[in-house]
Scaffold this motif. Structure first.
Motif, PDB file in Angstrom:
ATOM      1  N   THR A   1       0.898  -1.120  -0.091  1.00 24.17           N
ATOM      2  CA  THR A   1       0.132  -0.077  -0.121  1.00 24.17           C
ATOM      3  C   THR A   1       0.860   1.123   0.123  1.00 24.17           C
ATOM      4  N   ILE A   2       0.595   2.111  -0.928  1.00 25.90           N
ATOM      5  CA  ILE A   2       1.328   3.516  -0.991  1.00 25.90           C
ATOM      6  C   ILE A   2       0.675   4.593  -0.483  1.00 25.90           C
ATOM      7  N   SER A   3       0.922   5.388   0.166  1.00 26.14           N
ATOM      8  CA  SER A   3       0.426   6.500   0.897  1.00 26.14           C
ATOM      9  C   SER A   3       1.391   7.669   1.047  1.00 26.14           C
ATOM     10  N   ARG A   4       0.811   8.841   1.360  1.00 24.41           N
ATOM     11  CA  ARG A   4       1.522  10.132   1.458  1.00 24.41           C
ATOM     12  C   ARG A   4       0.978  10.761   2.604  1.00 24.41           C
ATOM     13  N   ASP A   5       1.958  11.626   3.276  1.00 22.27           N
ATOM     14  CA  ASP A   5       1.339  12.892   4.218  1.00 22.27           C
ATOM     15  C   ASP A   5       2.106  13.951   3.662  1.00 22.27           C
ATOM     16  N   ASN A   6       1.238  14.871   3.129  1.00 30.73           N
ATOM     17  CA  ASN A   6       1.913  15.990   2.645  1.00 30.73           C
ATOM     18  C   ASN A   6       2.327  17.090   3.486  1.00 30.73           C
ATOM     19  N   ALA A   7       1.636  17.107   4.602  1.00 26.31           N
ATOM     20  CA  ALA A   7       2.246  17.787   5.853  1.00 26.31           C
ATOM     21  C   ALA A   7       3.636  17.597   6.459  1.00 26.31           C
ATOM     22  N   LYS A   8       4.003  16.307   5.900  1.00 24.63           N
ATOM     23  CA  LYS A   8       5.373  15.594   6.455  1.00 24.63           C
ATOM     24  C   LYS A   8       6.259  15.724   5.365  1.00 24.63           C
ATOM     25  N   ASN A   9       5.872  15.941   4.072  1.00 22.02           N
ATOM     26  CA  ASN A   9       6.518  15.577   2.834  1.00 22.02           C
ATOM     27  C   ASN A   9       7.268  14.109   2.874  1.00 22.02           C
ATOM     28  N   THR A  10       6.529  13.406   3.023  1.00 23.15           N
ATOM     29  CA  THR A  10       6.694  12.030   3.042  1.00 23.15           C
ATOM     30  C   THR A  10       5.725  11.011   2.283  1.00 23.15           C
ATOM     31  N   VAL A  11       6.321  10.071   1.636  1.00 22.66           N
ATOM     32  CA  VAL A  11       5.448   9.112   0.950  1.00 22.66           C
ATOM     33  C   VAL A  11       5.979   7.636   1.630  1.00 22.66           C
ATOM     34  N   TYR A  12       4.876   6.784   1.855  1.00 28.40           N
ATOM     35  CA  TYR A  12       5.392   5.625   2.565  1.00 28.40           C
ATOM     36  C   TYR A  12       5.031   4.357   1.593  1.00 28.40           C
ATOM     37  N   LEU A  13       5.592   3.298   1.725  1.00 30.01           N
ATOM     38  CA  LEU A  13       5.338   1.795   1.286  1.00 30.01           C
ATOM     39  C   LEU A  13       5.176   1.063   2.219  1.00 30.01           C
ATOM     40  N   GLN A  14       3.866   0.436   2.443  1.00 25.96           N
ATOM     41  CA  GLN A  14       3.680  -0.429   3.298  1.00 25.96           C
ATOM     42  C   GLN A  14       3.614  -1.785   2.586  1.00 25.96           C
ATOM     43  N   MET A  15       4.606  -2.650   3.175  1.00 29.85           N
ATOM     44  CA  MET A  15       4.734  -4.093   2.549  1.00 29.85           C
ATOM     45  C   MET A  15       4.322  -5.140   3.384  1.00 29.85           C
ATOM     46  N   ASN A  16       3.421  -5.846   2.959  1.00 28.50           N
ATOM     47  CA  ASN A  16       2.822  -6.924   3.841  1.00 28.50           C
ATOM     48  C   ASN A  16       3.043  -8.236   3.004  1.00 28.50           C
ATOM     49  N   SER A  17       2.852  -9.521   3.832  1.00 28.66           N
ATOM     50  CA  SER A  17       3.180 -10.796   2.962  1.00 28.66           C
ATOM     51  C   SER A  17       4.207 -10.659   2.211  1.00 28.66           C
ATOM     52  N   LEU A  18       5.391 -10.290   2.572  1.00 32.57           N
ATOM     53  CA  LEU A  18       6.467 -10.269   1.757  1.00 32.57           C
ATOM     54  C   LEU A  18       7.028 -11.687   1.285  1.00 32.57           C
ATOM     55  N   LYS A  19       7.446 -11.826   0.051  1.00 38.42           N
ATOM     56  CA  LYS A  19       7.945 -12.834  -0.693  1.00 38.42           C
ATOM     57  C   LYS A  19       9.545 -12.669  -0.895  1.00 38.42           C
ATOM     58  N   PRO A  20      10.247 -13.715  -0.970  1.00 41.01           N
ATOM     59  CA  PRO A  20      11.670 -13.707  -1.196  1.00 41.01           C
ATOM     60  C   PRO A  20      11.735 -13.052  -2.666  1.00 41.01           C
ATOM     61  N   GLU A  21      10.908 -13.073  -3.709  1.00 42.00           N
ATOM     62  CA  GLU A  21      11.195 -12.293  -4.872  1.00 42.00           C
ATOM     63  C   GLU A  21      10.808 -10.884  -4.628  1.00 42.00           C
ATOM     64  N   ASP A  22      10.362 -10.372  -3.695  1.00 39.71           N
ATOM     65  CA  ASP A  22      10.451  -8.934  -3.215  1.00 39.71           C
ATOM     66  C   ASP A  22      11.796  -8.488  -2.956  1.00 39.71           C
ATOM     67  N   THR A  23      12.772  -9.040  -2.845  1.00 41.36           N
ATOM     68  CA  THR A  23      14.126  -8.746  -2.498  1.00 41.36           C
ATOM     69  C   THR A  23      14.609  -7.792  -3.456  1.00 41.36           C
ATOM     70  N   ALA A  24      14.981  -6.568  -3.189  1.00 41.13           N
ATOM     71  CA  ALA A  24      15.591  -5.758  -4.164  1.00 41.13           C
ATOM     72  C   ALA A  24      15.957  -4.325  -3.463  1.00 41.13           C
ATOM     73  N   VAL A  25      16.581  -3.795  -4.249  1.00 41.94           N
ATOM     74  CA  VAL A  25      16.686  -2.209  -3.992  1.00 41.94           C
ATOM     75  C   VAL A  25      15.454  -1.210  -4.355  1.00 41.94           C
ATOM     76  N   TYR A  26      15.003  -0.611  -3.236  1.00 44.50           N
ATOM     77  CA  TYR A  26      13.652  -0.044  -3.505  1.00 44.50           C
ATOM     78  C   TYR A  26      13.849   1.419  -3.795  1.00 44.50           C
ATOM     79  N   TYR A  27      13.395   2.104  -4.766  1.00 43.14           N
ATOM     80  CA  TYR A  27      13.691   3.571  -4.912  1.00 43.14           C
ATOM     81  C   TYR A  27      12.521   4.215  -4.866  1.00 43.14           C
ATOM     82  N   CYS A  28      12.591   5.521  -4.374  1.00 41.09           N
ATOM     83  CA  CYS A  28      11.429   6.484  -4.336  1.00 41.09           C
ATOM     84  C   CYS A  28      11.322   7.304  -5.395  1.00 41.09           C
TER      85      CYS A  28
END
Length: 121
Positions: free
Chosen positions: A69-96
């Motif tokens: 789930t992607i979300s953002r808080d414009n008051a905090k100038n921040t974007v989030y990525l909530q990652m659940n039920s992670l799998k080995p194939e999700d292994t990577a470098v994540y870029y914003c």
């Protein structure tokens, strides 16, 4: 110009969860669309999720739909990525990334430096 700094990566077991954060500098954050991409070792960078300037529209890659789930808080100038039920194939470098058009089309005009996510089986 905007600078993006990711955090929250790490090592997690399969089935676990992580929340990535991306803090942006500058006063234009609330007008930008934001996205997350990832690059696994030996593979091309791929789109993961995007959110429009207001947070009212989101898009996901089929491989993460229902788990991330992607979300953002414009008051905090921040974007989030909530990652659940992670799998080995999700292994990577994540870029914003920031999209100066403001939309959630997965365009990237500015990049962060990336944060490593490793999912063990």
């Amino acid at each position: 110009q905007v600078q993006l700094v990711e955090s929250g990566g790490g090592l997690v077991q399969a089935g676990g969860s992580l929340r990535l954060s991306c803090a942006a500098s500058g006063r234009t954050f609330s007008s930008y669309g934001m996205g997350w991409f990832r690059q696994a070792s030996g593979k091309e960078r791929e789109f993961v999720a995007a959110i429009n300037w207001s947070g009212g529209s989101t898009r996901y890659a089929n491989s993460v739909k229902g788990r991330f789930t992607i979300s953002r808080d414009n008051a905090k100038n921040t974007v989030y990525l909530q990652m659940n039920s992670l799998k080995p194939e999700d292994t990577a470098v994540y870029y914003c990334a920031a999209d100066t058009t403001g939309w959630d089309h997965g365009r990237a005009d500015y990049w962060g430096q990336g944060t490593q996510v490793t999912v063990s089986s």
